[in-house]
Design a protein around this motif. Structure first.
Motif, PDB file in Angstrom:
ATOM      1  N   VAL A  27       0.886  -1.158   0.000  1.00 47.49           N
ATOM      2  CA  VAL A  27       0.000   0.000   0.000  1.00 47.49           C
ATOM      3  C   VAL A  27       0.928   1.214   0.000  1.00 47.49           C
ATOM      4  CG1 VAL A  27      -1.767   1.272   1.261  1.00 47.49           C
ATOM      5  CG2 VAL A  27      -1.778  -1.217   1.302  1.00 47.49           C
ATOM      6  N   LEU A  28       0.698   2.152  -0.907  1.00 44.87           N
ATOM      7  CA  LEU A  28       1.544   3.336  -0.993  1.00 44.87           C
ATOM      8  C   LEU A  28       0.726   4.557  -0.599  1.00 44.87           C
ATOM      9  CD1 LEU A  28       3.006   2.442  -4.469  1.00 44.87           C
ATOM     10  CD2 LEU A  28       4.329   2.499  -2.385  1.00 44.87           C
ATOM     11  N   VAL A  29       1.291   5.352   0.279  1.00 43.03           N
ATOM     12  CA  VAL A  29       0.608   6.557   0.739  1.00 43.03           C
ATOM     13  C   VAL A  29       1.551   7.732   0.545  1.00 43.03           C
ATOM     14  CG1 VAL A  29      -0.380   7.755   2.733  1.00 43.03           C
ATOM     15  CG2 VAL A  29      -0.785   5.315   2.441  1.00 43.03           C
ATOM     16  N   GLU A  30       1.039   8.780  -0.088  1.00 45.02           N
ATOM     17  CA  GLU A  30       1.820  10.003  -0.256  1.00 45.02           C
ATOM     18  C   GLU A  30       1.070  11.125   0.453  1.00 45.02           C
ATOM     19  OE1 GLU A  30       4.093  11.703  -4.133  1.00 45.02           O
ATOM     20  OE2 GLU A  30       1.954  12.069  -4.054  1.00 45.02           O
ATOM     21  N   ALA A  31       1.755  11.803   1.352  1.00 44.51           N
ATOM     22  CA  ALA A  31       1.099  12.863   2.124  1.00 44.51           C
ATOM     23  C   ALA A  31       1.696  14.213   1.754  1.00 44.51           C
ATOM     24  CB  ALA A  31       1.274  12.610   3.622  1.00 44.51           C
ATOM     25  N   LEU A  32       0.819  15.186   1.622  1.00 47.17           N
ATOM     26  CA  LEU A  32       1.207  16.537   1.198  1.00 47.17           C
ATOM     27  C   LEU A  32       1.499  17.357   2.453  1.00 47.17           C
ATOM     28  CD1 LEU A  32       1.094  18.345  -1.483  1.00 47.17           C
ATOM     29  CD2 LEU A  32      -1.144  19.003  -0.697  1.00 47.17           C
ATOM     30  N   ALA A  33       2.770  17.441   2.825  1.00 41.90           N
ATOM     31  CA  ALA A  33       3.089  18.091   4.097  1.00 41.90           C
ATOM     32  C   ALA A  33       4.387  18.878   3.974  1.00 41.90           C
ATOM     33  CB  ALA A  33       3.194  17.046   5.200  1.00 41.90           C
ATOM     34  N   PRO A  34       4.364  20.050   3.348  1.00 40.68           N
ATOM     35  CA  PRO A  34       5.602  20.807   3.204  1.00 40.68           C
ATOM     36  C   PRO A  34       5.998  21.494   4.507  1.00 40.68           C
ATOM     37  CG  PRO A  34       3.789  22.009   2.224  1.00 40.68           C
ATOM     38  CD  PRO A  34       3.231  20.706   2.678  1.00 40.68           C
ATOM     39  N   GLY A  35       7.295  21.637   4.686  1.00 41.34           N
ATOM     40  CA  GLY A  35       7.811  22.442   5.781  1.00 41.34           C
ATOM     41  C   GLY A  35       7.777  21.782   7.146  1.00 41.34           C
ATOM     42  N   LEU A  36       7.754  20.456   7.183  1.00 38.60           N
ATOM     43  CA  LEU A  36       7.780  19.799   8.491  1.00 38.60           C
ATOM     44  C   LEU A  36       9.211  19.678   8.973  1.00 38.60           C
ATOM     45  CD1 LEU A  36       5.355  16.772   8.159  1.00 38.60           C
ATOM     46  CD2 LEU A  36       4.835  19.133   8.681  1.00 38.60           C
ATOM     47  N   ASP A  37       9.360  19.687  10.278  1.00 37.75           N
ATOM     48  CA  ASP A  37      10.637  19.352  10.869  1.00 37.75           C
ATOM     49  C   ASP A  37      10.756  17.830  10.783  1.00 37.75           C
ATOM     50  OD1 ASP A  37      12.814  18.919  12.392  1.00 37.75           O
ATOM     51  OD2 ASP A  37      11.951  19.639  14.269  1.00 37.75           O
ATOM     52  N   PRO A  38      11.757  17.297  10.039  1.00 40.08           N
ATOM     53  CA  PRO A  38      11.804  15.834   9.835  1.00 40.08           C
ATOM     54  C   PRO A  38      11.862  15.052  11.142  1.00 40.08           C
ATOM     55  CG  PRO A  38      13.399  16.948   8.448  1.00 40.08           C
ATOM     56  CD  PRO A  38      12.839  17.996   9.342  1.00 40.08           C
ATOM     57  N   ASP A  39      12.435  15.660  12.184  1.00 38.84           N
ATOM     58  CA  ASP A  39      12.521  14.941  13.466  1.00 38.84           C
ATOM     59  C   ASP A  39      11.164  14.816  14.148  1.00 38.84           C
ATOM     60  OD1 ASP A  39      15.215  14.707  13.129  1.00 38.84           O
ATOM     61  OD2 ASP A  39      15.657  16.592  14.167  1.00 38.84           O
ATOM     62  N   SER A  40      10.229  15.678  13.776  1.00 36.12           N
ATOM     63  CA  SER A  40       8.939  15.656  14.462  1.00 36.12           C
ATOM     64  C   SER A  40       7.954  14.675  13.837  1.00 36.12           C
ATOM     65  CB  SER A  40       8.328  17.061  14.447  1.00 36.12           C
ATOM     66  OG  SER A  40       7.766  17.337  13.180  1.00 36.12           O
ATOM     67  N   ILE A  41       8.301  14.125  12.663  1.00 36.19           N
ATOM     68  CA  ILE A  41       7.343  13.249  11.983  1.00 36.19           C
ATOM     69  C   ILE A  41       7.282  11.903  12.706  1.00 36.19           C
ATOM     70  CG2 ILE A  41       6.718  12.150   9.803  1.00 36.19           C
ATOM     71  CD1 ILE A  41       8.413  14.263   8.380  1.00 36.19           C
ATOM     72  N   GLU A  42       6.061  11.504  13.030  1.00 36.71           N
ATOM     73  CA  GLU A  42       5.845  10.212  13.682  1.00 36.71           C
ATOM     74  C   GLU A  42       4.901   9.408  12.815  1.00 36.71           C
ATOM     75  OE1 GLU A  42       4.232  10.311  17.689  1.00 36.71           O
ATOM     76  OE2 GLU A  42       5.441  12.111  18.010  1.00 36.71           O
TER      77      GLU A  42
ATOM     78  N   VAL B 291       7.645  -1.201   7.182  1.00 34.86           N
ATOM     79  CA  VAL B 291       7.179   0.055   6.576  1.00 34.86           C
ATOM     80  C   VAL B 291       8.367   0.978   6.364  1.00 34.86           C
ATOM     81  CG1 VAL B 291       5.776   2.103   6.984  1.00 34.86           C
ATOM     82  CG2 VAL B 291       4.891  -0.131   7.578  1.00 34.86           C
ATOM     83  N   THR B 292       8.450   1.574   5.178  1.00 32.77           N
ATOM     84  CA  THR B 292       9.506   2.563   4.940  1.00 32.77           C
ATOM     85  C   THR B 292       8.866   3.912   4.661  1.00 32.77           C
ATOM     86  OG1 THR B 292       9.569   1.961   2.608  1.00 32.77           O
ATOM     87  CG2 THR B 292      11.196   0.927   4.038  1.00 32.77           C
ATOM     88  N   ALA B 293       9.525   4.952   5.142  1.00 34.66           N
ATOM     89  CA  ALA B 293       9.017   6.315   4.979  1.00 34.66           C
ATOM     90  C   ALA B 293      10.125   7.190   4.428  1.00 34.66           C
ATOM     91  CB  ALA B 293       8.542   6.862   6.320  1.00 34.66           C
ATOM     92  N   GLU B 294       9.754   8.040   3.486  1.00 37.18           N
ATOM     93  CA  GLU B 294      10.742   8.917   2.866  1.00 37.18           C
ATOM     94  C   GLU B 294      10.136  10.310   2.788  1.00 37.18           C
ATOM     95  OE1 GLU B 294      12.705   9.593  -1.486  1.00 37.18           O
ATOM     96  OE2 GLU B 294      11.605   7.740  -1.151  1.00 37.18           O
TER      97      GLU B 294
ATOM     98  N   LEU C 262       5.633  13.265   1.894  1.00 42.33           N
ATOM     99  CA  LEU C 262       5.993  12.093   2.696  1.00 42.33           C
ATOM    100  C   LEU C 262       5.465  10.861   1.977  1.00 42.33           C
ATOM    101  CD1 LEU C 262       7.090  11.083   5.494  1.00 42.33           C
ATOM    102  CD2 LEU C 262       4.749  11.264   6.290  1.00 42.33           C
ATOM    103  N   LEU C 263       6.381  10.002   1.545  1.00 46.26           N
ATOM    104  CA  LEU C 263       5.977   8.799   0.817  1.00 46.26           C
ATOM    105  C   LEU C 263       6.190   7.582   1.706  1.00 46.26           C
ATOM    106  CD1 LEU C 263       5.015   7.787  -2.048  1.00 46.26           C
ATOM    107  CD2 LEU C 263       7.368   7.105  -2.365  1.00 46.26           C
ATOM    108  N   LEU C 264       5.107   6.848   1.947  1.00 41.26           N
ATOM    109  CA  LEU C 264       5.170   5.665   2.793  1.00 41.26           C
ATOM    110  C   LEU C 264       4.920   4.433   1.935  1.00 41.26           C
ATOM    111  CD1 LEU C 264       2.863   6.973   5.634  1.00 41.26           C
ATOM    112  CD2 LEU C 264       5.329   6.945   5.678  1.00 41.26           C
ATOM    113  N   THR C 265       5.774   3.432   2.117  1.00 43.33           N
ATOM    114  CA  THR C 265       5.572   2.142   1.461  1.00 43.33           C
ATOM    115  C   THR C 265       5.242   1.140   2.558  1.00 43.33           C
ATOM    116  OG1 THR C 265       7.250   2.816  -0.112  1.00 43.33           O
ATOM    117  CG2 THR C 265       6.573   0.523  -0.181  1.00 43.33           C
ATOM    118  N   LEU C 266       4.036   0.608   2.509  1.00 43.16           N
ATOM    119  CA  LEU C 266       3.551  -0.271   3.576  1.00 43.16           C
ATOM    120  C   LEU C 266       3.316  -1.659   2.995  1.00 43.16           C
ATOM    121  CD1 LEU C 266       1.165   2.544   4.007  1.00 43.16           C
ATOM    122  CD2 LEU C 266       2.272   1.871   6.099  1.00 43.16           C
ATOM    123  N   PRO C 267       4.256  -2.613   3.233  1.00 44.77           N
ATOM    124  CA  PRO C 267       4.059  -3.961   2.685  1.00 44.77           C
ATOM    125  C   PRO C 267       2.893  -4.659   3.381  1.00 44.77           C
ATOM    126  CG  PRO C 267       6.329  -3.607   3.421  1.00 44.77           C
ATOM    127  CD  PRO C 267       5.520  -2.501   3.978  1.00 44.77           C
ATOM    128  N   LYS C 268       2.085  -5.329   2.580  1.00 47.68           N
ATOM    129  CA  LYS C 268       0.926  -6.034   3.147  1.00 47.68           C
ATOM    130  C   LYS C 268       1.381  -7.290   3.880  1.00 47.68           C
ATOM    131  CE  LYS C 268      -2.296  -4.679  -0.441  1.00 47.68           C
ATOM    132  NZ  LYS C 268      -3.114  -5.153  -1.565  1.00 47.68           N
TER     133      LYS C 268
END
Lengths: 154, 129
Positions: free
Chosen positions: A59-74, A125-128, A134-140
């Motif tokens: 399952v691939l999820v792309e989130a539109l979130a510009p300007g985040l502090d990368p350390d704050s992403i959970e 799960v990998t997140a980039e 933010l692109l998430l690859t979530l293996p089923k």
């Protein structure tokens, strides 16, 4: 025998009642609690916006979130629930409000829970985070993968 | 009577409207500091090379082409990225040769310095007794 008169405005009353009924479902605790809180809380906002696609394995999820502090992403996953939380930091808290000509971007904490179409393996799960997306690859999980069934033609 | 098929006199330097008919307006913050104005724009999905910031005739033009990783066969779509476009009229007090811009995490920051005469000067007051 009942007699009916055509009342052109009665239709509006019916429509109003139907609309009231429609919105009732968004008041979880009933009308008495409707105005208990002025602000609905961070998770009520639909932020970030997402695009979701799915293939046989991921399952691939792309989130539109510009300007985040990368350390704050959970990013957390429980079965088929994905939760994205983080903070869009204000540019510089020292800038006085009166120095602003325009303020459209907004800032603050957010959290969003997204139901996924299948159960995913949380360990893989990998997140980039690139260019504000933010692109998430979530293996089923193996049980959630579709099984191809061969059709025999006789 | 004038012939109506003659093309009308089109003003020069008007952008061709057939290009990029659908664009997004990026949200921006603009604030003033002692040195000048700062424009901050959210441009998600845009690589550094695909940004075009240009100043012509006191108009700041911001163009950017975003790249989306997921495009086809979406099970759920809440946004679609299109080219970004926005213009701002600058005042004469902006030093147009000193404009600089930087990109970080999908946020573009443009620094528009004021011309020297407009910057506040600290004047030392000599006290003689």
């Amino acid at each position: 025998m009942a007699t009916y008169y055509w009342e052109p405005l009665a239709g509006f009353e019916v429509l109003r009642r139907e609309m009231d009924r429609l919105f009732e479902q968004f008041e979880p605790a009933g009308p008495g609690y409707r105005r208990a809180a002025f602000l609905p809380g961070v998770s009520a906002r639909t932020y970030p916006l997402i695009n979701l696609s799915e293939d046989a394995d991921n399952v691939l999820v792309e989130a539109l979130a510009p300007g985040l502090d990368p350390d704050s992403i959970e990013v957390t996953v429980i079965r088929d629930q994905l939760r994205i939380a983080g903070e869009k930091a204000a540019i510089n808290p020292d800038i006085k409000p009166e120095a602003y000509h325009r303020s459209e971007r907004g800032a603050g904490r957010f959290t969003r829970v997204i139901p996924l179409p299948a159960e995913v393996d949380g360990d893989k799960v990998t997140a980039e985070y690139k260019n504000g997306l933010l692109l998430l690859t979530l293996p089923k999980r193996a049980e959630a993968k579709p099984k191809q069934i061969e059709v025999k033609v006789s | 009577m004038k012939e109506s098929t003659v093309p009308a006199n089109v003003e020069k330097n008007v952008p061709d409207t057939r290009e990029e008919t659908r664009t997004l307006t990026p949200p921006v913050d603009i604030f003033e500091t002692e040195k000048g104005l700062v424009v901050v724009a959210d441009l998600p999905g845009v690589d550094k090379e695909d940004i075009d910031v240009n100043v012509e005739k006191n108009v700041l033009t911001l163009k950017a082409r975003p790249k989306q990783r997921l495009t086809d066969g979406l099970a759920r779509q809440e946004y679609a990225l299109l080219p970004f476009f926005r213009q701002f009229q600058l005042s004469e007090t902006v030093d147009q040769s000193g404009i600089s811009a930087e990109m970080k995490y999908g946020v573009l920051t443009i620094h528009l310095p004021k011309v020297k005469e407009q910057q506040p000067r600290k004047i030392d007051v000599a006290v003689t007794q």
